[in-house]
Design an enzyme around this catalytic site. Structure first.
Site, PDB file in Angstrom:
ATOM      1  N   SER A 206    -125.013 -26.317  28.712  1.00 24.24           N
ATOM      2  CA  SER A 206    -124.815 -24.865  28.647  1.00 24.24           C
ATOM      3  C   SER A 206    -126.019 -24.090  28.150  1.00 24.24           C
ATOM      4  CB  SER A 206    -123.610 -24.553  27.765  1.00 24.24           C
ATOM      5  OG  SER A 206    -123.843 -25.007  26.459  1.00 24.24           O
ATOM      6  N   HIS A 234    -118.592 -26.742  31.975  1.00 20.85           N
ATOM      7  CA  HIS A 234    -119.412 -25.742  32.673  1.00 20.85           C
ATOM      8  C   HIS A 234    -119.600 -26.114  34.146  1.00 20.85           C
ATOM      9  CE1 HIS A 234    -120.397 -23.232  29.229  1.00 20.85           C
ATOM     10  NE2 HIS A 234    -120.419 -24.351  28.529  1.00 20.85           N
ATOM     11  N   LYS A 265    -112.650 -21.545  30.445  1.00 17.75           N
ATOM     12  CA  LYS A 265    -113.839 -20.929  31.043  1.00 17.75           C
ATOM     13  C   LYS A 265    -113.489 -20.470  32.462  1.00 17.75           C
ATOM     14  CE  LYS A 265    -116.939 -23.738  28.145  1.00 17.75           C
ATOM     15  NZ  LYS A 265    -116.909 -22.916  26.928  1.00 17.75           N
TER      16      LYS A 265
HETATM   17  N1  PLP Z   1    -117.422 -28.911  26.020  1.00 20.12           N
HETATM   18  C1  PLP Z   1    -118.403 -28.077  26.400  1.00 20.12           C
HETATM   19  C2  PLP Z   1    -119.545 -28.607  27.205  1.00 20.12           C
HETATM   20  C3  PLP Z   1    -118.338 -26.706  26.054  1.00 20.12           C
HETATM   21  O1  PLP Z   1    -119.302 -25.868  26.431  1.00 20.12           O
HETATM   22  C4  PLP Z   1    -117.232 -26.247  25.311  1.00 20.12           C
HETATM   23  C5  PLP Z   1    -117.105 -24.835  24.889  1.00 20.12           C
HETATM   24  O2  PLP Z   1    -118.013 -24.138  24.583  1.00 20.12           O
HETATM   25  C6  PLP Z   1    -116.254 -27.161  24.936  1.00 20.12           C
HETATM   26  C7  PLP Z   1    -116.371 -28.485  25.297  1.00 20.12           C
HETATM   27  C8  PLP Z   1    -115.056 -26.721  24.153  1.00 20.12           C
HETATM   28  O3  PLP Z   1    -114.147 -26.131  25.019  1.00 20.12           O
HETATM   29  P1  PLP Z   1    -112.871 -25.348  24.443  1.00 20.12           P
HETATM   30  O4  PLP Z   1    -113.303 -23.931  24.292  1.00 20.12           O
HETATM   31  O5  PLP Z   1    -111.809 -25.563  25.453  1.00 20.12           O
HETATM   32  O6  PLP Z   1    -112.551 -26.003  23.137  1.00 20.12           O
END
Ligand code: PLP
Length: 419
Positions: A206, A234, A265
């Site tokens: 990200s 993502h 997302k």
């Molecule tokens: N994994 C990645 C790569 C993320 O970017 C995010 C959130 O920013 C998460 C996990 C966590 O997701 P959640 O918001 O569903 O806890």
């Protein structure tokens, strides 16, 4: 402020001179020192308050007029899609506000089972399990799956929740350099002595918008007898010809063993996460994964929204294609103007600026021109690699994108980032 007032109120209620009062005073001192050090390091995160729905056009407290939003993970614009909202309302009415329970006690409704089946179908996997968030899915997976006989090999830039999830498990830990396949191979050779080997990577990263070389990872995994885990937060919903994710984009859907992803997302943006993969693994997670066993069921409205988002994606890939075209429009115009945009052709488009202050000032001036973008600097990204992360959504119009590029060029010149 608020925490300070509460502490003050609590302190004043404790008997004067009591040990409780001095412990609270000590805590207050420690907290204030810690907060000051965050401010001093320039890493204080303040939050802008949105007073409208999430979407390409929002209202932000303190900013007059509408703002074009380029910093949400609302990749497909489904967060405020009328059909997604309607599905959420309908599910809320029919199934209530929440379950007041964890799944295995009395928190499983038919909608949870239906959504799990739909997720598995979407990813073409055997089964799926829902969690309150993808953070929880990552916190639950490694500890439940791996023992001290096993090994996990993790990209050094993996998301914090993968890092934390791995910390919780007893497996031997190997960290390979970001996207470095020679280093991964060396670590796989070292890890041959363990029972299971699990390679863990984000599908798309990200901060840089770069994509894991899954073909090479799967090839190495097959050569060294390892399993592959990918966090597709993502990527789910928009990468690959039909939005299945990085594994579809790179043609390795049949070689990635486990996928974790988020409903928070592209898939409507409410909340929730999941693991999808082999049926036996999902069964084990239902028995062992602590965030699943000890946290409340996903609220029905969130289930309804995500379920509708998946329906929309499975009906047509028009939204996915529109997002890809808009990403290309932004990236090519910005590069033609002289900016460096990092990463692959991902809707995360980091505008590389180098200097932290420059990134901050440019982001502030963009907001004055009605464009909401965020600057990232150390320690979120390496020193000297400050950037503004722009995120493109399928629901940005071409005019939105052109306006954003024009503002970048104007502000960039003003601050000497462009000649
Ligand atoms: N994994 C990645 C790569 C993320 O970017 C995010 C959130 O920013 C998460 C996990 C966590 O997701 P959640 O918001 O569903 O806890």
């Amino acid at each position: 402020m608020w925490a300070g007032r509460v502490l003050h109120a609590t302190l004043s209620r404790a008997p004067r001179g009591s040990r409780a009062q001095s412990a609270l005073a000590q805590l207050r001192g420690i907290l204030e020192e810690e907060l000051e050090s965050i401010r001093g390091a320039g890493t204080w995160k303040s939050e802008r308050v949105i007073t409208s729905c999430q979407g390409p056009h929002i209202h932000v407290e303190g900013a007059p007029g509408g703002i074009i939003n380029f910093c949400a993970n609302n990749y497909l614009g489904l967060s405020s899609h009328p059909e997604v909202i309607q599905a959420g309302l309908q599910t809320l009415k029919e199934f209530g506000a929440g379950l007041s329970s964890v799944r295995f006690i009395c928190g499983t409704q038919s909608i949870h089972k239906d959504l799990e089946a739909k997720i598995a179908r979407f990813h073409q996997r055997e089964d799926a399990i829902l969690y309150p968030s993808c953070f929880d899915a990552n916190a639950g997976l490694f500890e439940a799956l791996l023992t001290s006989e096993d090994a996990v090999l993790s990209d050094e830039l993996n998301h914090a929740s993968i890092i934390d999830g791995i910390r919780l498990c007893k497996a031997h830990k190997y960290r390979y350099r970001h996207l470095d396949m020679a280093d991964l191979e060396a670590k796989l050779q070292e890890a041959q002595k363990h029972r299971l080997r699990l390679v863990a990577t984000d599908g798309a990263f990200s901060m840089d918008g770069d994509i894991a070389p899954l073909q090479k990872i799967c090839h190495l995994a097959s050569q060294y007898g390892a399993l592959v885990f990918v966090d597709e937060s993502h990527a789910t919903g928009f990468l690959g010809p039909t939005g299945r994710g990085t594994d579809e984009l790179l043609g390795v859907m049949d070689q990635v063993t486990i996928i974790n992803s988020t409903l928070g997302k592209a898939l409507g943006g409410a909340s929730g996460g999941y693991t999808t993969g082999p049926g036996a693994l999902v069964s084990l997670l239902r028995q062992r994964a602590r965030p699943y066993l000890f946290s409340n069921s996903l609220p029905p409205a969130a289930v309804g929204c995500a379920s509708k988002a998946l329906d929309l994606l499975m009906e047509s890939n028009a939204i996915v294609q529109s997002m890809a075209a808009k990403t290309l429009r932004f990236r090519s115009q910005m590069e033609a103007a002289g900016f460096t945009i990092s990463g692959a052709n991902h809707p995360i488009c980091p505008v590389m600026l180098g200097d932290a202050r420059l990134a901050l000032n440019i982001a502030d001036d963009m907001l004055k021109r009605g464009i909401f973008v965020i600057g990232f600097s150390y320690p979120v990204v390496p020193k000297g690699k400050a950037r503004i992360r722009v995120q493109i959504s399928a629901v940005h119009s071409e005019e939105d994108i052109d306006h954003c590029v024009e503002a970048f060029v104007e502000v960039g010149r003003l601050h000497g980032a462009l000649p």
